[in-house]
Design a protein around this motif. Structure first.
Motif, PDB file in Angstrom:
ATOM      1  N   ARG A 180       0.809  -1.228   0.000  1.00 16.04           N
ATOM      2  CA  ARG A 180       0.000   0.000   0.000  1.00 16.04           C
ATOM      3  C   ARG A 180       0.841   1.276   0.000  1.00 16.04           C
ATOM      4  O   ARG A 180       0.585   2.204  -0.755  1.00 16.04           O
ATOM      5  CB  ARG A 180      -0.941   0.035   1.209  1.00 16.04           C
ATOM      6  CG  ARG A 180      -2.245  -0.648   0.983  1.00 16.04           C
ATOM      7  CD  ARG A 180      -2.745  -1.239   2.276  1.00 16.04           C
ATOM      8  NE  ARG A 180      -1.840  -2.298   2.679  1.00 16.04           N
ATOM      9  CZ  ARG A 180      -1.969  -3.569   2.318  1.00 16.04           C
ATOM     10  NH1 ARG A 180      -3.003  -3.937   1.625  1.00 16.04           N
ATOM     11  NH2 ARG A 180      -1.088  -4.491   2.674  1.00 16.04           N
ATOM     12  N   THR A 181       1.808   1.341   0.898  1.00 16.85           N
ATOM     13  CA  THR A 181       2.562   2.595   1.021  1.00 16.85           C
ATOM     14  C   THR A 181       3.315   2.869  -0.276  1.00 16.85           C
ATOM     15  O   THR A 181       3.261   3.967  -0.826  1.00 16.85           O
ATOM     16  CB  THR A 181       3.533   2.524   2.222  1.00 16.85           C
ATOM     17  OG1 THR A 181       2.779   2.164   3.373  1.00 16.85           O
ATOM     18  CG2 THR A 181       4.205   3.854   2.466  1.00 16.85           C
ATOM     19  N   TYR A 182       3.994   1.848  -0.786  1.00 22.37           N
ATOM     20  CA  TYR A 182       4.777   2.021  -2.009  1.00 22.37           C
ATOM     21  C   TYR A 182       3.882   2.463  -3.169  1.00 22.37           C
ATOM     22  O   TYR A 182       4.105   3.497  -3.794  1.00 22.37           O
ATOM     23  CB  TYR A 182       5.498   0.708  -2.353  1.00 22.37           C
ATOM     24  CG  TYR A 182       6.474   0.868  -3.499  1.00 22.37           C
ATOM     25  CD1 TYR A 182       7.778   1.294  -3.258  1.00 22.37           C
ATOM     26  CD2 TYR A 182       6.094   0.624  -4.810  1.00 22.37           C
ATOM     27  CE1 TYR A 182       8.682   1.470  -4.295  1.00 22.37           C
ATOM     28  CE2 TYR A 182       6.986   0.797  -5.864  1.00 22.37           C
ATOM     29  CZ  TYR A 182       8.274   1.218  -5.602  1.00 22.37           C
ATOM     30  OH  TYR A 182       9.165   1.399  -6.637  1.00 22.37           O
TER      31      TYR A 182
ATOM     32  N   GLY B 122       4.506  -2.311  16.442  1.00 30.10           N
ATOM     33  CA  GLY B 122       3.709  -1.754  15.336  1.00 30.10           C
ATOM     34  C   GLY B 122       3.811  -0.232  15.284  1.00 30.10           C
ATOM     35  O   GLY B 122       3.230   0.483  16.080  1.00 30.10           O
ATOM     36  N   ARG B 123       4.548   0.254  14.307  1.00 26.36           N
ATOM     37  CA  ARG B 123       4.850   1.706  14.240  1.00 26.36           C
ATOM     38  C   ARG B 123       3.631   2.570  13.959  1.00 26.36           C
ATOM     39  O   ARG B 123       3.593   3.736  14.346  1.00 26.36           O
ATOM     40  CB  ARG B 123       5.926   1.931  13.171  1.00 26.36           C
ATOM     41  CG  ARG B 123       5.538   1.383  11.791  1.00 26.36           C
ATOM     42  CD  ARG B 123       6.762   1.296  10.893  1.00 26.36           C
ATOM     43  NE  ARG B 123       6.463   0.620   9.641  1.00 26.36           N
ATOM     44  CZ  ARG B 123       7.402   0.111   8.853  1.00 26.36           C
ATOM     45  NH1 ARG B 123       8.669   0.165   9.196  1.00 26.36           N
ATOM     46  NH2 ARG B 123       7.077  -0.467   7.715  1.00 26.36           N
ATOM     47  N   THR B 124       2.627   2.028  13.276  1.00 28.36           N
ATOM     48  CA  THR B 124       1.454   2.862  12.969  1.00 28.36           C
ATOM     49  C   THR B 124       0.781   3.296  14.269  1.00 28.36           C
ATOM     50  O   THR B 124       0.256   4.403  14.363  1.00 28.36           O
ATOM     51  CB  THR B 124       0.433   2.122  12.087  1.00 28.36           C
ATOM     52  OG1 THR B 124      -0.037   0.968  12.785  1.00 28.36           O
ATOM     53  CG2 THR B 124       1.041   1.681  10.776  1.00 28.36           C
TER      54      THR B 124
ATOM     55  N   GLU C 215       8.219   5.085  13.816  1.00 29.11           N
ATOM     56  CA  GLU C 215       7.011   5.807  13.406  1.00 29.11           C
ATOM     57  C   GLU C 215       6.647   5.572  11.946  1.00 29.11           C
ATOM     58  O   GLU C 215       7.488   5.124  11.149  1.00 29.11           O
ATOM     59  CB  GLU C 215       7.236   7.308  13.602  1.00 29.11           C
ATOM     60  CG  GLU C 215       7.137   7.756  15.034  1.00 29.11           C
ATOM     61  CD  GLU C 215       6.954   9.276  15.111  1.00 29.11           C
ATOM     62  OE1 GLU C 215       6.167   9.836  14.333  1.00 29.11           O
ATOM     63  OE2 GLU C 215       7.616   9.877  15.954  1.00 29.11           O
ATOM     64  N   HIS C 216       5.425   5.925  11.617  1.00 27.10           N
ATOM     65  CA  HIS C 216       4.927   5.818  10.241  1.00 27.10           C
ATOM     66  C   HIS C 216       3.961   6.997  10.040  1.00 27.10           C
ATOM     67  O   HIS C 216       2.756   6.824   9.991  1.00 27.10           O
ATOM     68  CB  HIS C 216       4.214   4.470  10.090  1.00 27.10           C
ATOM     69  CG  HIS C 216       3.921   4.059   8.676  1.00 27.10           C
ATOM     70  ND1 HIS C 216       4.047   4.918   7.600  1.00 27.10           N
ATOM     71  CD2 HIS C 216       3.480   2.880   8.169  1.00 27.10           C
ATOM     72  CE1 HIS C 216       3.714   4.261   6.495  1.00 27.10           C
ATOM     73  NE2 HIS C 216       3.364   3.031   6.814  1.00 27.10           N
ATOM     74  N   PRO C 217       4.521   8.216   9.935  1.00 22.70           N
ATOM     75  CA  PRO C 217       3.664   9.407   9.970  1.00 22.70           C
ATOM     76  C   PRO C 217       2.657   9.529   8.830  1.00 22.70           C
ATOM     77  O   PRO C 217       1.554  10.029   9.048  1.00 22.70           O
ATOM     78  CB  PRO C 217       4.669  10.575   9.934  1.00 22.70           C
ATOM     79  CG  PRO C 217       5.942   9.996   9.450  1.00 22.70           C
ATOM     80  CD  PRO C 217       5.954   8.574   9.871  1.00 22.70           C
TER      81      PRO C 217
ATOM     82  N   THR D  24      -4.120  -3.978  14.556  1.00 21.27           N
ATOM     83  CA  THR D  24      -2.860  -4.180  13.819  1.00 21.27           C
ATOM     84  C   THR D  24      -2.407  -5.629  13.956  1.00 21.27           C
ATOM     85  O   THR D  24      -2.777  -6.321  14.898  1.00 21.27           O
ATOM     86  CB  THR D  24      -1.722  -3.256  14.328  1.00 21.27           C
ATOM     87  OG1 THR D  24      -1.710  -3.276  15.758  1.00 21.27           O
ATOM     88  CG2 THR D  24      -1.887  -1.839  13.832  1.00 21.27           C
ATOM     89  N   ARG D  25      -1.580  -6.037  13.005  1.00 20.47           N
ATOM     90  CA  ARG D  25      -1.088  -7.424  13.032  1.00 20.47           C
ATOM     91  C   ARG D  25       0.116  -7.538  13.957  1.00 20.47           C
ATOM     92  O   ARG D  25       0.770  -6.536  14.265  1.00 20.47           O
ATOM     93  CB  ARG D  25      -0.709  -7.867  11.612  1.00 20.47           C
ATOM     94  CG  ARG D  25       0.554  -7.262  11.133  1.00 20.47           C
ATOM     95  CD  ARG D  25       0.978  -7.687   9.734  1.00 20.47           C
ATOM     96  NE  ARG D  25       2.096  -6.824   9.368  1.00 20.47           N
ATOM     97  CZ  ARG D  25       3.370  -7.146   9.515  1.00 20.47           C
ATOM     98  NH1 ARG D  25       3.715  -8.329   9.964  1.00 20.47           N
ATOM     99  NH2 ARG D  25       4.328  -6.295   9.194  1.00 20.47           N
ATOM    100  N   LEU D  26       0.414  -8.770  14.341  1.00 22.80           N
ATOM    101  CA  LEU D  26       1.651  -9.025  15.083  1.00 22.80           C
ATOM    102  C   LEU D  26       2.812  -8.807  14.121  1.00 22.80           C
ATOM    103  O   LEU D  26       2.799  -9.314  13.002  1.00 22.80           O
ATOM    104  CB  LEU D  26       1.695 -10.474  15.564  1.00 22.80           C
ATOM    105  CG  LEU D  26       0.772 -10.861  16.712  1.00 22.80           C
ATOM    106  CD1 LEU D  26       0.859 -12.364  16.933  1.00 22.80           C
ATOM    107  CD2 LEU D  26       1.148 -10.129  17.985  1.00 22.80           C
ATOM    108  N   GLN D  27       3.799  -8.047  14.557  1.00 25.65           N
ATOM    109  CA  GLN D  27       4.943  -7.753  13.687  1.00 25.65           C
ATOM    110  C   GLN D  27       5.959  -8.890  13.847  1.00 25.65           C
ATOM    111  O   GLN D  27       7.053  -8.690  14.389  1.00 25.65           O
ATOM    112  CB  GLN D  27       5.554  -6.408  14.072  1.00 25.65           C
ATOM    113  CG  GLN D  27       4.559  -5.259  14.092  1.00 25.65           C
ATOM    114  CD  GLN D  27       4.259  -4.727  12.710  1.00 25.65           C
ATOM    115  OE1 GLN D  27       5.168  -4.309  12.012  1.00 25.65           O
ATOM    116  NE2 GLN D  27       2.994  -4.735  12.307  1.00 25.65           N
ATOM    117  N   LYS D  28       5.557 -10.048  13.345  1.00 31.61           N
ATOM    118  CA  LYS D  28       6.343 -11.274  13.546  1.00 31.61           C
ATOM    119  C   LYS D  28       7.821 -11.086  13.188  1.00 31.61           C
ATOM    120  O   LYS D  28       8.717 -11.521  13.909  1.00 31.61           O
ATOM    121  CB  LYS D  28       5.732 -12.368  12.665  1.00 31.61           C
ATOM    122  CG  LYS D  28       6.329 -13.717  12.842  1.00 31.61           C
ATOM    123  CD  LYS D  28       5.664 -14.706  11.904  1.00 31.61           C
ATOM    124  CE  LYS D  28       6.289 -16.068  12.046  1.00 31.61           C
ATOM    125  NZ  LYS D  28       5.798 -17.008  11.048  1.00 31.61           N
TER     126      LYS D  28
END
Ligand code: NCD
Length: 310
Positions: free
Chosen positions: A53-55, A162-164, A130-132, A223-227
């Motif tokens: 998504r971000t890309y 989870g940075r978001t 972070e994920h501003p 949010t998902r687990l940041q495995k």
């Protein structure tokens, strides 16, 4: 040329934040002619971590503004694989582009890199920091629904890695939003973010069970687990089923609440919930394009000025 970078969510003040949301709303409504605003400008997208998504929403945003894009969705295809440093890579890319969008596992790297180049840098996600730009998209989606920020957000998921969640807590605190952090102790919100949010006057509650506060929730932010970010000693299997949103839980949420998720989801939200009108995660992903268009314009103050006057 005067330019602005967006590295941490605190880089923008509340007034700029509300202007970004206003401009994103207008871009979404196709309320003015924006197709050529970034004509002849080049955005370089440098992604050192996976992204969908971000890309692609940044790429789409740049094309919609009339600009062009170069870059890479993974560093393996570049001279980084030959051992070139990120500093040298970024110096070069700054000569080839007018704007850099960077995603990288190391916290603080964007700030360091910004010292090396004169063009603006946008942080597209920094490790567990972070994920501003995601937060701006999230706040846009929240504002579209509630038309104000007199709400309570429940952050439900991996709040540690989870940075978001981190950027949303920091920005939300400034807007007067209250928070409920729902996670097992090992994955709770790091102290540094809680401290900052509280200093800003936010009420923040903590629990490991969603049922404790379910009737207070306006936004359930999953949010998902940041495995991939778990240290070796943390057992993913143990936490795998800690978060689950299914129809039964959704039914207990307030009628005017919404369910959000920055995506990708792994197994936190059952597919059946997608058909609930309160599920806003796909809208949230779509809103990333007008919001990232607004963010790109914001990085060029003379263009931003034109847009605000328009
Ligand atoms: C998030 C991220 O990269 O932090 N994804 C996104 O940008 N929409 C969330 C995640 O990977 O879990």
């Amino acid at each position: 040329m005067d330019t602005k970078s967006l590295i941490n969510i605190d880089d923008i003040n509340i007034n700029e934040l509300s202007m970004l949301i206003k401009v994103a709303q207008r871009l979404k409504a196709k309320d003015f002619d924006y197709n050529e605003l970034l004509k002849h400008r080049i955005m370089a997208s440098l992604f050192f971590e996976p992204s969908t998504r971000t890309y692609f929403s940044f790429v789409s945003a740049m094309y919609r503004l009339g600009g062009t894009v170069l870059g890479f969705p993974q560093a393996a295809a570049t001279s980084i694989a030959k051992g070139e440093s990120i500093e040298d890579t970024v110096r070069m890319m700054a000569a080839y582009a007018d704007l850099l969008v960077i995603r990288h596992p190391e916290i603080g790297i964007c700030k360091q890199l910004a010292k090396l180049v004169e063009i603006p840098i946008i942080n597209a996600g920094e490790g567990t920091g972070e994920h501003p730009t995601q937060t701006l998209t999230d706040l846009f989606t929240i504002y579209e629904h509630f038309q104000n920020y007199k709400i309570t957000i429940a952050l439900y998921g991996d709040l540690k890695y989870g940075r978001t969640n981190h950027s949303l807590l920091l920005a939300g605190a400034r807007l007067g939003i209250n928070f409920i952090c729902i996670a097992p102790e090992e994955l709770q919100m790091p102290e540094e973010y809680i401290k900052k949010a509280k200093q800003l006057g936010a009420k923040v509650k903590f629990t490991s069970t969603i049922n404790d506060y379910i009737k207070e929730i306006d936004v359930l932010y999953v949010t998902r687990l940041q495995k991939e970010r778990f240290p070796a000693h943390m057992n993913y299997e143990r936490f795998k089923h800690s978060f689950a949103v299914g129809s039964v839980l959704a039914q207990q949420l307030k009628a005017n609440s919404i369910i959000m998720h920055p995506l990708p989801r792994v197994n936190e939200i059952e597919e059946a919930v997608d058909y609930d009108s309160r599920a806003k995660y796909f809208l949230q992903a779509a809103n990333a394009v007008p919001m990232r268009m607004a963010i790109i314009l914001f990085c060029f103050p003379h263009l931003w000025g034109q847009v605000l006057e328009n």
